[in-house]
Design a protein around this motif. Structure first.
Motif, mmCIF file in Angstrom:
data_model
loop_
_atom_site.group_PDB
_atom_site.id
_atom_site.type_symbol
_atom_site.label_atom_id
_atom_site.label_comp_id
_atom_site.label_asym_id
_atom_site.label_seq_id
_atom_site.Cartn_x
_atom_site.Cartn_y
_atom_site.Cartn_z
ATOM 1 N N ASN A 67 0.848 -1.186 0.000
ATOM 2 C CA ASN A 67 0.000 0.000 0.000
ATOM 3 C C ASN A 67 0.888 1.243 0.000
ATOM 4 N N PHE A 68 1.002 1.885 -1.142
ATOM 5 C CA PHE A 68 1.898 3.029 -1.315
ATOM 6 C C PHE A 68 1.154 4.363 -1.224
ATOM 7 N N THR A 69 -0.167 4.313 -1.182
ATOM 8 C CA THR A 69 -0.985 5.523 -1.154
ATOM 9 C C THR A 69 -0.627 6.388 0.054
ATOM 10 N N GLY A 70 -0.455 7.654 -0.189
ATOM 11 C CA GLY A 70 -0.135 8.600 0.877
ATOM 12 C C GLY A 70 1.347 8.882 1.027
ATOM 13 N N THR A 71 2.182 8.105 0.346
ATOM 14 C CA THR A 71 3.621 8.373 0.381
ATOM 15 C C THR A 71 3.864 9.762 -0.214
ATOM 16 N N SER A 72 4.753 10.527 0.391
ATOM 17 C CA SER A 72 5.013 11.887 -0.094
ATOM 18 C C SER A 72 6.513 12.157 -0.158
ATOM 19 N N ILE A 73 6.847 13.177 -0.929
ATOM 20 C CA ILE A 73 8.241 13.616 -1.028
ATOM 21 C C ILE A 73 8.275 15.130 -0.864
ATOM 22 N N ASN A 74 9.112 15.598 0.040
ATOM 23 C CA ASN A 74 9.382 17.029 0.166
ATOM 24 C C ASN A 74 10.659 17.316 -0.606
ATOM 25 N N ILE A 75 10.599 18.302 -1.490
ATOM 26 C CA ILE A 75 11.740 18.653 -2.333
ATOM 27 C C ILE A 75 12.234 20.050 -1.970
ATOM 28 N N THR A 76 13.532 20.178 -1.816
ATOM 29 C CA THR A 76 14.165 21.485 -1.634
ATOM 30 C C THR A 76 15.192 21.660 -2.735
ATOM 31 N N VAL A 87 20.944 24.911 -10.784
ATOM 32 C CA VAL A 87 20.617 24.097 -9.622
ATOM 33 C C VAL A 87 21.896 23.371 -9.204
ATOM 34 N N SER A 88 22.307 23.573 -7.958
ATOM 35 C CA SER A 88 23.529 22.915 -7.480
ATOM 36 C C SER A 88 23.222 21.735 -6.564
ATOM 37 N N GLY A 89 21.990 21.664 -6.080
ATOM 38 C CA GLY A 89 21.635 20.564 -5.202
ATOM 39 C C GLY A 89 20.132 20.387 -5.086
ATOM 40 N N PRO A 125 26.003 15.141 -13.056
ATOM 41 C CA PRO A 125 26.589 14.571 -11.834
ATOM 42 C C PRO A 125 27.079 15.622 -10.831
ATOM 43 N N ASN A 126 27.229 16.870 -11.239
ATOM 44 C CA ASN A 126 27.638 17.922 -10.303
ATOM 45 C C ASN A 126 26.497 18.387 -9.402
ATOM 46 N N ILE A 127 25.264 17.998 -9.716
ATOM 47 C CA ILE A 127 24.144 18.356 -8.851
ATOM 48 C C ILE A 127 24.172 17.425 -7.648
ATOM 49 N N LYS A 128 24.347 18.007 -6.457
ATOM 50 C CA LYS A 128 24.427 17.211 -5.232
ATOM 51 C C LYS A 128 23.018 16.770 -4.835
ATOM 52 N N LEU A 129 22.846 15.467 -4.687
ATOM 53 C CA LEU A 129 21.558 14.921 -4.277
ATOM 54 C C LEU A 129 21.646 14.408 -2.848
ATOM 55 N N ASP A 130 20.694 14.824 -2.031
ATOM 56 C CA ASP A 130 20.598 14.381 -0.644
ATOM 57 C C ASP A 130 19.208 13.764 -0.497
ATOM 58 N N VAL A 131 19.151 12.436 -0.459
ATOM 59 C CA VAL A 131 17.874 11.722 -0.444
ATOM 60 C C VAL A 131 17.739 10.962 0.859
ATOM 61 N N THR A 132 16.609 11.177 1.548
ATOM 62 C CA THR A 132 16.321 10.515 2.811
ATOM 63 C C THR A 132 15.014 9.742 2.687
ATOM 64 N N PHE A 133 15.002 8.523 3.198
ATOM 65 C CA PHE A 133 13.802 7.682 3.211
ATOM 66 C C PHE A 133 13.359 7.538 4.661
ATOM 67 N N ASN A 134 12.206 8.107 4.988
ATOM 68 C CA ASN A 134 11.660 8.027 6.341
ATOM 69 C C ASN A 134 10.566 6.965 6.373
ATOM 70 N N TRP A 135 10.950 5.783 6.799
ATOM 71 C CA TRP A 135 10.004 4.668 6.831
ATOM 72 C C TRP A 135 9.175 4.807 8.087
#
Length: 135
Positions: A67-76, A87-89, A125-135
């Motif tokens: 059940n994936f419904t309601g999963t969200s992503i906050n993007i900065t 965009v640098s990150g 590849p120079n765009i810094k990605l910071d990805v967090t998964f909050n289970w």
């Protein structure tokens, strides 16, 4: 063709998705002479990453009967402070609902799917990605 873009004045554009007819307006950001009343092109770039991640994960979650419904992503979006403007990150924080129940192996699969989405693979590849998964 995928889309048609028309400049409508006041640093705003109208984007039409040709297959569906859906229309989105863009606005220049306030830090670049715009009103900031709509997504800017760079906002859309960063937001596209989140949309791609969550969509590809949803496809895999459905295959796993999760059940994936309601999963969200906050993007900065982070803009570079030096020239040229770019965009640098991007910070992506994925948040799963309390109803999302998955094994560690399923979670690992979903992380791999998210981190291999077409938008991420298309970013410089120079765009810094910071990805967090909050289970």
């Amino acid at each position: 063709m995928t889309s048609r873009i028309v400049y409508t004045g006041d640093l705003r554009t109208e984007l039409t998705h040709l297959q569906s007819g859906t229309v989105i307006e863009n606005d220049a950001p306030t830090d670049n002479q715009g009103k900031g009343e709509r997504f800017s092109p760079t906002d859309m770039l960063a937001t596209s990453l989140g949309s791609c991640m969550i969509t590809t994960m949803a496809i895999r979650a459905a295959d796993m009967n999760l059940n994936f419904t309601g999963t969200s992503i906050n993007i900065t979006k982070i803009m570079s402070s030096d020239a040229p403007r770019r965009v640098s990150g991007i910070v992506a924080e994925l948040n799963f609902t309390k109803d999302f129940i998955a094994t560690d192996e399923q979670k690992e699969q979903l992380i791999r799917i998210a981190r291999s989405c077409p938008v991420e693979k298309s970013l410089h590849p120079n765009i810094k990605l910071d990805v967090t998964f909050n289970w």
